[in-house]
Design a protein around this motif. Structure first.
Motif, short mmCIF file in Angstrom:
data_model
loop_
_atom_site.label_atom_id
_atom_site.label_comp_id
_atom_site.label_asym_id
_atom_site.label_seq_id
_atom_site.Cartn_x
_atom_site.Cartn_y
_atom_site.Cartn_z
N LEU A 174 24.23 23.48 68.78
CA LEU A 174 24.41 22.06 69.07
C LEU A 174 25.41 21.86 70.21
O LEU A 174 26.32 22.65 70.41
CB LEU A 174 24.90 21.32 67.83
CG LEU A 174 23.89 21.15 66.69
CD1 LEU A 174 24.57 20.56 65.46
CD2 LEU A 174 22.72 20.26 67.13
N ASN A 223 17.00 9.33 68.99
CA ASN A 223 17.18 10.68 69.51
C ASN A 223 18.35 11.37 68.81
O ASN A 223 19.22 12.00 69.42
CB ASN A 223 17.41 10.67 71.03
CG ASN A 223 17.17 12.04 71.64
OD1 ASN A 223 16.37 12.82 71.14
ND2 ASN A 223 17.87 12.33 72.73
N CYS A 224 18.36 11.23 67.49
CA CYS A 224 19.36 11.84 66.62
C CYS A 224 18.65 12.93 65.83
O CYS A 224 17.69 12.65 65.10
CB CYS A 224 19.95 10.79 65.68
SG CYS A 224 20.97 11.45 64.35
N CYS A 225 19.07 14.16 65.94
CA CYS A 225 18.36 15.28 65.33
C CYS A 225 18.65 15.33 63.82
O CYS A 225 19.81 15.46 63.41
CB CYS A 225 18.77 16.59 65.98
SG CYS A 225 17.73 17.99 65.46
N GLY A 242 24.63 12.38 67.16
CA GLY A 242 23.69 13.25 67.84
C GLY A 242 22.83 14.03 66.87
O GLY A 242 21.74 14.49 67.21
N ALA A 243 23.34 14.19 65.62
CA ALA A 243 22.59 14.91 64.58
C ALA A 243 23.10 14.44 63.23
O ALA A 243 24.21 13.90 63.10
CB ALA A 243 22.76 16.42 64.73
N GLY A 273 26.79 6.57 67.01
CA GLY A 273 26.23 7.37 68.10
C GLY A 273 26.01 8.81 67.69
O GLY A 273 26.28 9.75 68.46
N ILE A 310 28.52 16.86 70.35
CA ILE A 310 28.00 15.65 69.70
C ILE A 310 28.71 15.42 68.37
O ILE A 310 29.39 16.29 67.85
CB ILE A 310 26.48 15.77 69.41
CG1 ILE A 310 26.20 16.99 68.49
CG2 ILE A 310 25.68 15.86 70.70
CD1 ILE A 310 24.80 17.01 67.93
N GLN A 311 28.52 14.22 67.83
CA GLN A 311 28.92 13.93 66.46
C GLN A 311 27.79 14.32 65.52
O GLN A 311 26.63 14.00 65.77
CB GLN A 311 29.21 12.44 66.29
CG GLN A 311 30.47 11.95 66.96
CD GLN A 311 30.87 10.58 66.42
OE1 GLN A 311 31.43 10.46 65.34
NE2 GLN A 311 30.57 9.55 67.19
#
Length: 446
Positions: free
Chosen positions: A120, A206-208, A175-176, A173, A123-124
């Motif tokens: 990763l 677009n958050c995994c 990211g995953a 926000g 990201i958060q």
């Protein structure tokens, strides 16, 4: 490290919940070979034959070529079978199908999680509490990611609604998002419209989604009738299983990574053969991470796993698994309240019960005190505080919200459960007559 501590060049590494509980039991003589112990803490299922299950042949001859390293993405033949499993169960009506290039074989689930965290970016990564204890270390190990607790607005709900998840993911926000489904330790499950909504939110933002689906065969509320009860014994009649793979539109575009393997659903934890299913570009990154982290899964055991991935074997084995583990779940749900332990959320999946100690006398209404007394009576469970995960101690926690809970596993054979309930009942009866505060108990134990 503390000043003057031995080997101060190392930092303190915390034990996960199961290891902590087992280490406390070991101080009171626990041995896996001692049948007087009831190990209801183990996070693994019983591995022997189950009534009505197909036989498993674990004899093997290892060819010279199989003594070589396996690719860091895994044995191609096994990857093909894993892809076929997901396509058959969850994507028959979908145009986009998985291929072996969407599968990465890894040496265990935690190795898979470690590869994910290593790959990763900056990201958060969101997480829920309570959730799987090893997430604490996985989320705290790599400094490029920032763990972000996603807290339920309604603490009386076991699962976060998709509406609340969308609000939290967008606002933070993320990211995953890392989560177990069905959930360890509560045994609750995101499925149907709600799971579909989670996947759509991940796609839109677009958050995994990092979906830990290790217990996806352990469901007890399916509508189909098992062959043993008169249902069809063929491919038209599958037991209930759940996967986010059902709701992915494009397997190479949607940001969803599934973690699963032989450990739980196939009851082969010692194989250390698991997999990640993901878009092809992510699999390539996971392969690179494996080249410096773990070097790949055991090559001969990947070959031995091939018959376990035959679809008819999986169907018949899962029917037997669900029948057997439902019996054990129902036993605990009936017996635990009789000794004063309540269950807020009846588990519909996994092989865990998230048990509430609030009605017990002090000090054993505190999960840490409860464990200390359990091991004196040859019973092991996992204190709830270990599921209140807090990577890098980013949250200031004066008192854990999970202090009144323990996780019981009905993974072990039934004998362990009956023995454990009896021995806990004796311990609880003692403390009804000898109550004291948990702080007094702690001082007396020092």
């Amino acid at each position: 490290a503390e000043p003057n501590a031995p080997f101060e060049m190392f930092h303190h590494v915390m034990k996960t919940g199961v290891i902590y509980a087992t280490s406390r039991a070991s101080k009171h003589g626990f041995s896996m070979l001692d049948e007087s112990w009831a190990n209801m803490g183990q996070g693994a299922p019983e591995t022997g034959p189950l009534p009505g299950a197909p036989t498993r042949d674990f004899h093997m001859n290892i060819k010279d070529a199989e003594l070589e390293y396996a690719p860091t993405t895994g044995d191609t033949e096994l990857r093909v079978k894993v892809a076929a499993y997901y396509n058959h169960l969850y994507r028959q009506d979908k145009e986009s199908k998985y291929t072996h290039e969407n599968v990465c074989i890894v040496p265990g689930g935690r190795a898979g999680l470690t590869r994910l965290m290593a790959a990763l970016g900056n990201i958060q990564v969101g997480y829920f509490t309570p959730d799987y204890t090893a997430y604490q270390q996985a989320l705290g190990l790599f400094m490029s990611i920032c763990p972000s607790p996603v807290l339920h607005r309604n603490m009386h709900e076991a699962l976060m609604s998709s509406e609340d998840f969308a609000f939290e993911a967008a606002g933070r926000g993320l990211g995953a998002m890392l989560l177990s489904n069905p959930a360890n330790p509560t045994g609750q499950s995101l499925e149907g419209d709600e799971l579909e909504a989670y996947v759509k939110i991940a796609r839109d933002l677009n958050c995994c989604l990092l979906m830990d689906e290790f217990y996806s065969h352990y469901y007890y509320d399916g509508e189909n009738v098992s062959p043993e009860d008169g249902g069809a014994d063929d491919d038209s009649n599958w037991p209930k299983t759940v996967s986010s793979a059902s709701y992915i539109v494009d397997v190479n575009e949607d940001p969803v990574v599934i973690v699963n393997g032989l450990t739980k659903n196939w009851r082969c934890p010692g194989f250390r053969v698991c997999w990640l299913v993901a878009p092809k570009p992510i699999v390539e990154m996971l392969s690179s991470a494996g080249s410096f982290l773990d070097g790949g899964a055991n090559a001969p055991l990947q070959k031995l796993a091939l018959p376990l991935m035959d679809l008819d074997f999986i169907r018949r084995d899962t029917w037997a698994l669900q029948r057997h583990f439902k019996m054990k779940r129902d036993y605990l749900l009936t017996e635990l309240p009789k000794i004063g332990i309540t269950v807020q959320w009846q588990p519909t999946a996994t092989f865990y019960i998230w048990a509430d100690l609030s009605a017990l006398p002090p000090p054993i209404n505190d999960c840490l005190c409860f464990l200390e007394e359990c091991v004196k009576h040859k019973v092991i469970c996992v204190p709830g505080v270990f599921f209140d995960i807090n990577p890098r101690e980013i949250r200031h926690i004066g008192r854990s919200k999970c202090i009144k809970y323990v996780r019981f596993s009905y993974g072990p054979p039934m004998k362990n459960l009956t023995q454990g309930v009896e021995q806990m009942g004796n311990m609880i009866n003692y403390w009804r007559k000898h109550q004291m505060t948990s702080s007094t108990y702690a001082n007396n134990s020092m």
